[in-house]
Design an enzyme around this catalytic site. Sequence first.
Site, PDB file in Angstrom:
ATOM      1  N   ALA A   4       8.892 -18.735 -24.723  1.00  0.00           N
ATOM      2  CA  ALA A   4       9.993 -19.525 -25.307  1.00  0.00           C
ATOM      3  C   ALA A   4      10.782 -20.281 -24.236  1.00  0.00           C
ATOM      4  O   ALA A   4      10.813 -21.519 -24.219  1.00  0.00           O
ATOM      5  CB  ALA A   4      10.915 -18.618 -26.105  1.00  0.00           C
ATOM      6  N   ALA A   5      11.411 -19.529 -23.301  1.00  0.00           N
ATOM      7  CA  ALA A   5      12.292 -20.170 -22.324  1.00  0.00           C
ATOM      8  C   ALA A   5      11.515 -21.108 -21.402  1.00  0.00           C
ATOM      9  O   ALA A   5      11.966 -22.230 -21.129  1.00  0.00           O
ATOM     10  CB  ALA A   5      13.029 -19.101 -21.512  1.00  0.00           C
ATOM     11  N   ARG A  63      12.380 -34.356 -19.942  1.00  0.00           N
ATOM     12  CA  ARG A  63      13.253 -35.352 -20.569  1.00  0.00           C
ATOM     13  C   ARG A  63      14.404 -35.753 -19.643  1.00  0.00           C
ATOM     14  O   ARG A  63      14.868 -36.888 -19.677  1.00  0.00           O
ATOM     15  CB  ARG A  63      13.826 -34.809 -21.890  1.00  0.00           C
ATOM     16  N   SER A  75       3.820 -21.687 -25.241  1.00  0.00           N
ATOM     17  CA  SER A  75       4.777 -22.260 -26.177  1.00  0.00           C
ATOM     18  C   SER A  75       4.536 -21.858 -27.626  1.00  0.00           C
ATOM     19  O   SER A  75       4.071 -22.651 -28.429  1.00  0.00           O
ATOM     20  CB  SER A  75       4.761 -23.795 -26.062  1.00  0.00           C
ATOM     21  N   CYS A 109       8.725 -14.734 -32.511  1.00  0.00           N
ATOM     22  CA  CYS A 109       9.497 -14.256 -33.666  1.00  0.00           C
ATOM     23  C   CYS A 109       8.718 -14.410 -34.968  1.00  0.00           C
ATOM     24  O   CYS A 109       9.046 -13.782 -35.978  1.00  0.00           O
ATOM     25  CB  CYS A 109      10.800 -15.044 -33.817  1.00  0.00           C
ATOM     26  N   ASP A 123      14.222 -13.878 -21.877  1.00  0.00           N
ATOM     27  CA  ASP A 123      14.203 -12.421 -22.030  1.00  0.00           C
ATOM     28  C   ASP A 123      14.155 -11.642 -20.723  1.00  0.00           C
ATOM     29  O   ASP A 123      14.368 -10.432 -20.729  1.00  0.00           O
ATOM     30  CB  ASP A 123      13.005 -12.000 -22.891  1.00  0.00           C
ATOM     31  N   ASN A 157      16.067 -19.984 -25.858  1.00  0.00           N
ATOM     32  CA  ASN A 157      16.026 -21.442 -25.960  1.00  0.00           C
ATOM     33  C   ASN A 157      17.284 -22.096 -25.396  1.00  0.00           C
ATOM     34  O   ASN A 157      17.211 -23.108 -24.709  1.00  0.00           O
ATOM     35  CB  ASN A 157      15.836 -21.855 -27.419  1.00  0.00           C
ATOM     36  N   TYR A 212      33.203 -24.150 -51.770  1.00  0.00           N
ATOM     37  CA  TYR A 212      32.981 -23.351 -52.971  1.00  0.00           C
ATOM     38  C   TYR A 212      32.386 -24.185 -54.094  1.00  0.00           C
ATOM     39  O   TYR A 212      32.865 -25.273 -54.408  1.00  0.00           O
ATOM     40  CB  TYR A 212      34.275 -22.705 -53.480  1.00  0.00           C
TER      41      TYR A 212
END
Lengths: 453, 453
Positions: free
Chosen positions: B11-12, B22, B39, B43, B278, B300, B425
């Site tokens: 994940a990380a 990016r 990747s 979960c 982790d 993440n 509501y």
Amino acid sequence: MKKIVIIGGCAAGPKVAAKCRRMNKENEIHLYTNENIVSYSACGLPYYIEGIVPKIENLIIRTPEEFRETGVNVYLDHTCTKIIPDEKAVIINNEKIKYDELVLCTGARAKDIKIEGGHLKNVFKLRTIQDGIAIREKMKTAKSAVIIGGGYIGIEILEALIANNIKVEMLEAGNQILSNFDKDIAKIIQNHIHKKDGDKVVIRENTKVEKIVGKDEFVGIITDSGEVIEADFCIIATGVTPNSEIAHEAGIELGRSGAIRVNNRMQTNIEHIWAAGDCCEKHCLITKVPMYISLGSIANKEGRACAINVSGGDEKFEGILCSFVTRYFDFTISTTGLTEEHALEYSKFIDIEPIAATVKKHDRAGYMPNTNEITLKLVADKRTGEVLGAQAVGKGDADKRINIATSAIKSKMTIDELINLDLTYAPSFGTPIDPLLEAAYKLKKIIDNKRHN
Amino acid sequence: MKKIVIIGGCAAGPKVAAKCRRMNKENEIHLYTNENIVSYSACGLPYYIEGIVPKIENLIIRTPEEFRETGVNVYLDHTCTKIIPDEKAVIINNEKIKYDELVLCTGARAKDIKIEGGHLKNVFKLRTIQDGIAIREKMKTAKSAVIIGGGYIGIEILEALIANNIKVEMLEAGNQILSNFDKDIAKIIQNHIHKKDGDKVVIRENTKVEKIVGKDEFVGIITDSGEVIEADFCIIATGVTPNSEIAHEAGIELGRSGAIRVNNRMQTNIEHIWAAGDCCEKHCLITKVPMYISLGSIANKEGRACAINVSGGDEKFEGILCSFVTRYFDFTISTTGLTEEHALEYSKFIDIEPIAATVKKHDRAGYMPNTNEITLKLVADKRTGEVLGAQAVGKGDADKRINIATSAIKSKMTIDELINLDLTYAPSFGTPIDPLLEAAYKLKKIIDNKRHN
């Protein structure tokens, strides 16, 4: 021992009565309503019409008998016509009744229409239980309808009619449906309705109704461009007006909205007269400006705060954030705080520089079967970074994100603080980086870029 | 131009790689993983086992090819065995590789078991894609299983097995399942599981496994009270251990949890070496104490912050609130902040006086067909009124309320401020006064009473 007189029996009134009883067993509590029913969920009426809620009785929260058992005296079909503050009395069904504390929960009514033909048979409004019953009954034998007004009540009625195979023309005088949303978001909602049910519903913006036509019964409407739209019945859903006339006549101060002005303890300007619910003006926590909105959740909270104060306690109701949710079938429509357009409008008067970002994202892990998209628009103040508002729509869980934003707005959380908020995550509940946080991150980048340029 | 070397591919690591790309088009980015895949959503593995996620490929977020197309070099089956900070180099598959910036995303592994028979065939753990595939395969021909461990991975596996008609004995060494919940709430969850699927599952607390028995293959387990439980296979779900050994050997500081210590920019104590996910220790925003938890959402966010800093930016990751959600079929299990028990524990070291209130309420208007109950427990500091934690479980929408509480905790909102929070509501989304606000009100009354007495 005090004698507490409550006028109004829908949401706020019963809440005040029940809470006053719990607060103090000694006080005498009298609740008067001009309806033949008390304590019901008006918000549930569209779902009663739709048929999801089978019986009108399902909408009743507490019966008069249940109230009486707790020692609250409930009077149906009792209309208050006058308040006499100097005598601490009200006139109800022509009888003078004294009070120690008076609580006005007179609510709101469907806006008075000034349109020719508004009185015809099969022209409905939706505000009371009777309205709901009449529309559901009419729907059984009808095939087509006109809804005048594209606000949220209009949209909720639309779902009810479409679910019952009624063809609908919805006419909105303004240039968008749902004016508590930005135009771009309202457009997404409208496109979804047209895409899903384009064969059954036409929504026309910028369309005013010139005249409702028919002899005794509704036949159709004529628009301002001269077009004639025929249908079996018509529902006027152009908003509500607070029932504040008797208060005004008694010297109780109203706000510019025409609703009763109250302080944060729900007191009017006249001693021993209180008000709560749809008859009251609201205070926006972001703009600090008085405003008017009619919602059951606010009525209940105001009612609770009011009852505590009437009973001798001290409880503040500080104000609202214009949080709102409804749906069109499985498509959620939710907002909190200021829209971009409203924020820009307010930026002329209050010290904010609004900026917005929109993301379109899955609401859950993309590989889960219950995943759907939401579009989320986040508005913040460019200078302070404080969150000002959020709108989220889509088949996905939009409402969850809006309520997180509500909490963030209330506590003046900044975009920087929001970005890494430790929201829950599991594949069937969200995404590792939540759409709300994605929007915050996008907005942060926009703000950072603007600062550098 | 910098050479960024990332170790770890679940994940990380991939998040760091993608974000670094990016942020900067010039930097050289190399991602090494000891797995044969990169990747993916760990979960999602329980839902792959269950069969809700049809193919293992569904769990893959970015393929090595997709990474390579963006100019990120991905190396599968590459194991890092040594870090040489003085040379700014790592040893990977026996080759020395230089770095300018090193990012450790080595994750965690299923806890090393010290139990006799743990090596037998048909004894599984669940951490990697391979584990998931092996369990799903085994399940096809099996009728019964033992799950060792009643934590959230255990519960998620339980759903998967029950959905596939496997009879399960779940053994929990401690005196409750789900130790990140209070005992009373964990009991509600356990009762629900037993009520729904009591014919297929037995959960036993206070039951340690003495020995796993079998010759080559798993046959059963023997408990510490000598009882023998036979089954077709066994899954050990007793938690995870951070993969921090190579970091430790290189002089990188670990926390008391055994995970890598990082500052709020995700830097380790050695220059040019960073860590995320982790393998890292976390910082609790409420207690200000270091702690360890392994969750994809945190990985993440840490990965994103880390990548920004590695690329020369400045992004803080301040810490976590232990927010958590999972489910047992349609029953949601969610929490944020401190439980009452944890808060009482911490009150010995930090300046809080915890107090709690629990409510059991409908999640939506009682008359709507999609209404369900939730039980919500709210914990606050008696002196300041600040919200410290919330737990919500039930078939209703519990997760929505927990995330509102998360936002409230982050901004140190008090119970008084929470009570009248203007949540959305509508009958199909909530109740006029939300269960979270009901709990807040109940808690306020308890606090007020204690103050007066």
